[in-house]
Write a protein that holds these residues in place. Sequence first.
Motif: not given
Length: 249
Positions: A72-76, A221-227, A248-249
């Motif tokens: 999953t890719l997020r921008f702003e 298993r999940q990893v993610a950037q918070l910012r 969601r942020s």
Amino acid sequence: MTRMLYHGNTPLVTLIWALAVVLGPAIFAMPTSAQASLIETVEAYELIEPWVREVAVPEDATGPEVVGACVTLRFEGRVIGIGTIFGGGTSSLPDATRIAITQARDKLPVMRDAMFEDRLRLAAEQITIGLELAGPAIPFVTQNDADLLNGFSPGIHGVALRMNDLAAAVYPGEMLWASQDVPGALRRLIAGITGDQSLAMRPIPEVLEGAGMTVLRFRTRQVAQLRPGSEARMLQRGGKVIQAAEVRS
């Protein structure tokens, strides 16, 4: 031997979705490997991050042997790309990332001029990345929607659907982001695998029996950037209650 169905999900308007399916180039056995370890999950993230920053996946890229992956890719804070693969083995990470990047290239607010590719790579530095790796899939018997609602924990279990030599899945993070329950996700998979939207409107047990489909449940298993620019964090749902905005942020 089982041929797996690779699929990527593309948000159209608000929470209206279309399921795009592409048949994989290889034949795989139904995955039974163990859940990826914490270290393996972080290493998988470190593998795909350079691809996201370059906004391209090398054609010959491969990854570790995993059941499947969701990128999953997020921008702003806004989702601009989701790529999911189920049953892809060593192709799971590159293929899921490739699907997500293809969507992101169209959604990043970048001027399409002679500097387009350079601007894309600059914008990609501000993308935050989320990665889910699927664990072993377990058959799940359902008689009605209530079984699906009670047998799957939101944000913890993903749902997959197998028909003959095809399989596709919706991951826990996808369902949370789309505010979708398991019956809704399963109906989307039914429509995607069969190509018949009308089947998704019929009672699920009736469709499953008539088409010889099997429902599967799996954890991730999940990893993610918070910012942007931050290190990836391991996410473990079910430990404490947090606000939806924090997810969601």
